[in-house]
Structures are given as structure tokens and as C-alpha cells.
Design an enzyme around this catalytic site. Structure first.
Site, PDB file in Angstrom:
ATOM      1  N   CYS A  62      -6.114   3.450  14.492  1.00 43.76           N
ATOM      2  CA  CYS A  62      -6.883   2.952  15.631  1.00 43.76           C
ATOM      3  C   CYS A  62      -6.356   1.655  16.232  1.00 43.76           C
ATOM      4  O   CYS A  62      -6.826   1.216  17.280  1.00 43.76           O
ATOM      5  CB  CYS A  62      -8.357   2.782  15.238  1.00 43.76           C
ATOM      6  SG  CYS A  62      -8.644   1.321  14.202  1.00 43.76           S
ATOM      7  N   ASP A 100       9.614   1.183   6.050  1.00 45.77           N
ATOM      8  CA  ASP A 100       9.075  -0.068   5.511  1.00 45.77           C
ATOM      9  C   ASP A 100       9.824  -0.387   4.230  1.00 45.77           C
ATOM     10  O   ASP A 100       9.859   0.416   3.304  1.00 45.77           O
ATOM     11  CB  ASP A 100       7.576   0.086   5.217  1.00 45.77           C
ATOM     12  CG  ASP A 100       6.998  -1.182   4.593  1.00 45.77           C
ATOM     13  OD1 ASP A 100       6.917  -2.189   5.305  1.00 45.77           O
ATOM     14  OD2 ASP A 100       6.657  -1.148   3.398  1.00 45.77           O
ATOM     15  N   ASP A 118       2.260   0.685   2.382  1.00 47.37           N
ATOM     16  CA  ASP A 118       3.644   0.858   2.833  1.00 47.37           C
ATOM     17  C   ASP A 118       3.782   1.971   3.868  1.00 47.37           C
ATOM     18  O   ASP A 118       4.502   1.841   4.850  1.00 47.37           O
ATOM     19  CB  ASP A 118       4.553   1.144   1.632  1.00 47.37           C
ATOM     20  CG  ASP A 118       4.557  -0.020   0.643  1.00 47.37           C
ATOM     21  OD1 ASP A 118       4.137  -1.125   1.045  1.00 47.37           O
ATOM     22  OD2 ASP A 118       4.959   0.194  -0.518  1.00 47.37           O
ATOM     23  N   CYS A 126     -12.241   2.278  11.800  1.00 51.77           N
ATOM     24  CA  CYS A 126     -12.256   3.742  11.842  1.00 51.77           C
ATOM     25  C   CYS A 126     -12.417   4.381  10.464  1.00 51.77           C
ATOM     26  O   CYS A 126     -12.555   5.593  10.352  1.00 51.77           O
ATOM     27  CB  CYS A 126     -10.988   4.277  12.529  1.00 51.77           C
ATOM     28  SG  CYS A 126      -9.503   4.030  11.551  1.00 51.77           S
ATOM     29  N   GLU A 186      11.725  -3.368  10.307  1.00 49.73           N
ATOM     30  CA  GLU A 186      11.299  -4.746  10.530  1.00 49.73           C
ATOM     31  C   GLU A 186      12.531  -5.604  10.717  1.00 49.73           C
ATOM     32  O   GLU A 186      13.628  -5.230  10.305  1.00 49.73           O
ATOM     33  CB  GLU A 186      10.575  -5.280   9.288  1.00 49.73           C
ATOM     34  CG  GLU A 186       9.276  -4.619   8.987  1.00 49.73           C
ATOM     35  CD  GLU A 186       8.909  -4.862   7.532  1.00 49.73           C
ATOM     36  OE1 GLU A 186       8.085  -5.738   7.293  1.00 49.73           O
ATOM     37  OE2 GLU A 186       9.460  -4.186   6.653  1.00 49.73           O
TER      38      GLU A 186
END
Ligand SMILES: [Zn+2]
Length: 407
Positions: free
Chosen positions: A332, A193, A358, A351, A276
């Protein structure tokens, strides 16, 4: 594959003097050729860089004997660069006005983009004019010059461009590298990230990579302010200006170094790397982010990662722009739509897991990369074209143009 590495030089005074003379010779040759080009063009002739090089060669011993004191590559390459500048300019003229990037070649001024180039193989008598031995580089005529670091790549050295930025000398070495086979025991997958606070956060436990932007602190602001207070044309203003320019160069250097360490680390440790979509233009559209994004150099990250991955055989998997890497709970799968840019930490309502923003994004990118890589392999086996989400890294190699960029 051709790649380049720019390194700070530590020349002694005699070498510095030689560099300055070689830059002067290159500049003179460029300006001479440009004037000659303009003259021939006006006279209705068709100038060419090759003809101009021959022309200068035939008259330099009588007209400019001092040219022989520096490597003959310097004037020759300068005229070649002029040829490239004209080629770019003419190619641009065919495009609509808005897309044009090159203007008509201009005369070079002393102290602006000073540089000269030395090639290997250009001189039959000295086939290895440029050599590297750990932290030193051998250049024609002047011999061994100290470098601040050793060359990052292993391969055949094609050329060296020596340039000056803010009173510091650099050498940009162009290297032809062989593809290195991947040297990894496992098929490790990682998600990365990219951010503003931390330059990069990995999905594994390694600490986030600090953004070198933080290093400059308030120093730049203080220097800029001190510069604006100085009287125009004064010696103090000149001093302050060069101080600021040196700082800029230092920051750029530190950032470049951090970026290279990061991308090299990624492609050597991991077989699959999830990132990304680094569509900078898209991100730039968001005004507030624009400066920070440009600062972090995401485009540079993508470029380095692509060509280094091609060298080691690592695979870069790009999640498209709509992939919600930050908002999705990596535990989750719940999507937290209310997440804002300022939320550094958040807990999942489904959850209850508490996420570092990040790290969570990096883990999502890792999972995405892992599943995409598997799918891509299966599909390759079944002879079906890969899913559109799995874009192979665009292998944009560092072009030889890199070396010209400093000329
Ligand atoms: Zn959750």
C-alpha cells in the site's frame, strides 16, 4: 572488454615444482631490477623498466642461464610490474599525504605473493602460449595443467598469472570478451535486497541466497584460538598458521563463487535490476554494520553486476541512499517509520499485510526499477536527460590491473 577469472589449479608434483621455479625466477628478476634501479638512480641516471628488461636480456644467458628453464615472460613481466609499481609510487607522490596508497617498491620475499605471468602474443614463435580447454589450461613450457572449474568467460585469452596462496596454486586468466547481445525473451524486472542474514533476496519467488559467511561457523574462532596458544616460532604454530590461511582462502573462494553465480544469474534472467545504492563508505560509518558489510562484499557485488550488465545489456537501476526500501509497505505504500534492524517480519498498520523484511525491500526495489526504467525510456525518446534517480550502472570493467593484483 577485459575481464579476469581466478581458478584453483590441480598441478602434479612436476608442475608444482615448475611453478615454484618460475615464481623464483620472477622474484629474482624483480629484485635484480629493483637493486639495479636503485643503483642507477643513486648514480644520477634515469632508470626505466624497458631499459632494465633489455639489460637483463643481454646478460642473462651468461650470468643467469637457469632463467631459461622457465617461460621468458616470467622475468620480463616481473620487471614490467616493477615499472608499474614505480609509476604508481611516483604518481602518488603528487597527491596529499593522506591520499597516498603506494609506497616505494620493496624487495620481494620468498613465499609472499609468489606469482609469475605468461602472456599470449608475447612470443612470435608461440602465439597461443596460453590456451584453455574445458577444465585445463595450457601454459608455456609446462603444458596442460588441470583446473578445478572451467573458464567462466568466452573470448580471447590474453594472459595467465599463476600465483600461490596458502600452499594452493591459482591461475588468473585475463580474457578479452566480445559484447554478448541480450538473450532474454521478456523484459523481466527484478529487485535485489542485499543483507547480512541472507546475502541477497530477490523480489521473485526464488529462495534467498545464503550468506557464505555462515559456512565458516565457529571453525575460524577455534583455529585462531589454537594458533594463539602455540609457542611463537614453533613448528606447531607454523602448521596452525597455514591451516588458518588455507581456511581464509577457502572462505574467500566460496564467497567469490557465490557472488559470481548470483550476478551472472541476475544479468542473464533479467533486463532491469533494481538495487540499493551500494555506498559502502556510507554503510561503514555505522560501526556495528561495518564488519558484516565488509564480509558480505557489497562493493564486489556492485562491481560484478555493473560489468556483467554491460556485457548482456541489462540495466542496473540504483535507488539512492534515502530510498526507504525496507520501511515502505510494498502493498500500500505506507511507510513504517518504527521499523528496526532486528525486525525480520512486520505487518503494515494500514493494510495489514505481513511482510518478510528482505522480500518486501526487494519488491520495493523492483517497483522502483520498473518505474524508473519506463521513465528513463520515455525521457530518452523525448531527448531529455534522465532523472537523477536513474543512475546508469557505472561501467567499471575489471581492469587488466586485476591480473597484476596477484603479482
Ligand atoms: Zn500496507
Amino acid at each position: 572488454m577485459i575481464t579476469a577469472h581466478k581458478i584453483v589449479l590441480d598441478p602434479n608434483p612436476a608442475q608444482e615444482n615448475y611453478f615454484a621455479r618460475a615464481c623464483g625466477t620472477a622474484r629474482f628478476a624483480y629484485n635484480w631490477a629493483l637493486a639495479e634501479w636503485n643503483r642507477q638512480y643513486k648514480a644520477g641516471e634515469r632508470p626505466s623498466e624497458a631499459a632494465l628488461r633489455r639489460q637483463l636480456n643481454s646478460l642473462k644467458d651468461d650470468a643467469f642461464p637457469w632463467m631459461r628453464e622457465v617461460t621468458k615472460n616470467a622475468p620480463q613481466q616481473a620487471i614490467k610490474n616493477l615499472g608499474t609499481a614505480f609509476k604508481n609510487y611516483f604518481a602518488d607522490l603528487k597527491k596529499p599525504k593522506r591520499q597516498r596508497r603506494f609506497r616505494h617498491p620493496q624487495f620481494k620475499k620468498k613465499g609472499k605473493h609468489d606469482s609469475f605471468r605468461a602472456d599470449n602474443g608475447a612470443d612470435k614463435d608461440h602465439p597461443n602460449a596460453v590456451e584453455v580447454d574445458d577444465k585445463r589450461v595450457k601454459l608455456p613450457v609446462i603444458g596442460w595443467v588441470k583446473m578445478r572449474e572451467s573458464l567462466r568467460f568466452v573470448g580471447k585469452i590474453k594472459s595467465a598469472v599463476v600465483s600461490r596462496t596458502a600452499d594452493r596454486w591459482f591461475v588468473s586468466l585475463t580474457v578479452a570478451i566480445e559484447h554478448t547481445p541480450p538473450n532474454r525473451e521478456n523484459q523481466a524486472v527484478v529487485g535485489v535486497d542485499l543483507g547480512i542474514k541472507a546475502l541477497a533476496t530477490l523480489s521473485d519467488d526464488t529462495p534467498p541466497v545464503e550468506n557464505p559467511k555462515a559456512l565458516r561457523g565457529n571453525l575460524k574462532k577455534r583455529l585462531s584460538r589454537s594458533l594463539s596458544r602455540k609457542l611463537k616460532g614453533s613448528a606447531n604454530r607454523r602448521k596452525a598458521k597455514s591451516k588458518l590461511a588455507r581456511l581464509h582462502a577457502r572462505i574467500a573462494n566460496i564467497r567469490n563463487d557465490v557472488m559470481h553465480k548470483l550476478t551472472t544469474d541476475l544479468v542473464t534472467r533479467f533486463a532491469v535490476i533494481g538495487v540499493e545504492d551500494l555506498n559502502v563508505r556510507g554503510m561503514m560509518a555505522n560501526g556495528r554494520l561495518a564488519r558484516a558489510v565488509a564480509d558480505v562484499g557489497m562493493f564486489e557485488f556492485g562491481r560484478q553486476l555493473a560489468y556483467k550488465a554491460a556485457m548482456t545489456g541489462a540495466r542496473v537501476v540504483t535507488a539512492d541512499r534515502w530510498f526507504a526500501s525496507s520501511k515502505t509497505c510494498s502493498a500500500c505504500g505506507h511507510v513504517h517509520t518504527g521499523l528496526t534492524l532486528s525486525d525480520r517480519e512486520w505487518s503494515c498498520v494500514e493494510c495489514g499485510v505481513i511482510h518478510d523484511r528482505d522480500r518486501n525491500a526487494a519488491i520495493n526495489l523492483m517497483n522502483f526499477a520498473a518505474s524508473s526504467a519506463v521513465t528513463a525510456c520515455e525521457e530518452e525518446g523525448a531527448d531529455v536527460s534522465p532523472r537523477t534517480a536513474v543512475k546508469p550502472a557505472s561501467v567499471k570493467q575489471e581492469p587488466e590491473r586485476e591480473a597484476f593484483a596477484y603479482v
